[in-house]
Design a protein around this motif. Structure first.
Motif, short mmCIF file in Angstrom:
data_model
loop_
_atom_site.label_atom_id
_atom_site.label_comp_id
_atom_site.label_asym_id
_atom_site.label_seq_id
_atom_site.Cartn_x
_atom_site.Cartn_y
_atom_site.Cartn_z
N UNK A 1 0.86 -1.19 0.00
CA UNK A 1 0.00 0.00 0.00
C UNK A 1 0.89 1.24 0.00
N UNK A 2 0.74 2.08 -1.03
CA UNK A 2 1.54 3.31 -1.13
C UNK A 2 0.96 4.42 -0.27
N UNK A 3 -0.36 4.62 -0.36
CA UNK A 3 -1.01 5.65 0.45
C UNK A 3 -2.52 5.51 0.39
N UNK A 4 -3.18 6.26 1.25
CA UNK A 4 -4.64 6.26 1.33
C UNK A 4 -5.17 7.62 0.89
N UNK B 1 7.35 4.28 15.79
CA UNK B 1 7.29 5.70 15.42
C UNK B 1 6.50 5.87 14.12
N UNK B 2 6.70 4.96 13.16
CA UNK B 2 5.95 5.03 11.89
C UNK B 2 4.46 4.89 12.16
N UNK B 3 4.07 3.98 13.06
CA UNK B 3 2.65 3.80 13.37
C UNK B 3 2.08 5.06 14.05
N UNK C 1 -2.83 -1.25 6.74
CA UNK C 1 -1.97 -0.35 7.52
C UNK C 1 -0.58 -0.97 7.63
N UNK C 2 -0.52 -2.26 7.92
CA UNK C 2 0.76 -2.95 8.04
C UNK C 2 1.54 -2.84 6.73
N UNK D 1 4.83 -6.54 9.33
CA UNK D 1 3.86 -7.64 9.27
C UNK D 1 2.65 -7.28 10.13
N UNK D 2 1.57 -7.98 9.89
CA UNK D 2 0.36 -7.72 10.66
C UNK D 2 0.58 -8.05 12.13
#
Length: 189
Positions: A68-71, A149-151, A170-171, A177-178
């Motif tokens: 996933x690149x972006x939302x 930090x990314x989350x 999101x993962x 990983x999930x």
């Protein structure tokens, strides 16, 4: 339609005749969850404005894993710009993460708007510039940070999205990983 014009008018001025002309070219559609707005290997032929719902841009890497690149959330345009502008096959998928309501314009109608409405190209350019800046701002801090930090940054960037989309997406966006994401979420609470 009001949401669309509220959005557009933040980037420039239009008179009532221009607004009516744009509205005459617009079509409202619903894209069910998991369906595609545009697909890799096909040429993008429409521009959309999300009234309700969330879409994601994703691709498959050379290991065949989905990334996933972006939302893209409500009150934003959605288009695979490179494919749309250059009439070339897309390298990414644009998929509805939730049921989405969009206002769409065909390529033919979009080009007609560009040729007919004085100042439309400037408005569109400002919208695209804003979207590209947002994309860079949203990705840049994620590159060098640890997963937690990314989350946390993701929660800042997409505050209205986190409870509306699958954890797997999101993962994928965060590059973890999930199960790692589940651990991170548990440690934060």
């Amino acid at each position: 339609m009001k949401q669309l014009f509220d959005f557009i008018l933040r980037f420039g001025n239009l008179n009532q005749q221009q607004i009516d002309f744009i509205a005459s070219k617009a079509t409202e559609i619903v894209i069910p969850k998991d369906e595609y707005f545009s697909e890799a290997g096909k040429t993008a032929r429409r521009v959309g404005f999300i009234i309700d719902g969330i879409m994601r841009v994703c691709y498959y890497n050379n290991q065949g894993e989905e990334v996933t690149k972006y939302f893209i959330e409500e009150n934003n345009l959605v288009v695979d710009l490179e494919s749309f502008d250059n009439e070339i096959p897309s390298s990414a998928y644009v998929q509805a993460v939730t049921d989405c309501t969009l206002i769409i314009f065909s390529r033919k109608d979009w080009l007609e708007l560009l040729q007919t409405i004085v100042g439309w190209e400037t408005i569109v350019h400002k919208i695209i510039s804003r979207a590209l800046m947002q994309k860079v701002e949203r990705r840049s801090p994620l590159v060098s940070e640890d997963a937690t930090t990314r989350y946390l940054k993701f929660l800042e960037i997409y505050p209205t999205v986190v409870n509306r989309i699958p954890l797997s997406y999101i993962a994928s966006y965060l590059g973890v990983t999930q199960s790692s994401l589940s651990r991170i979420r548990k440690n934060i609470r």
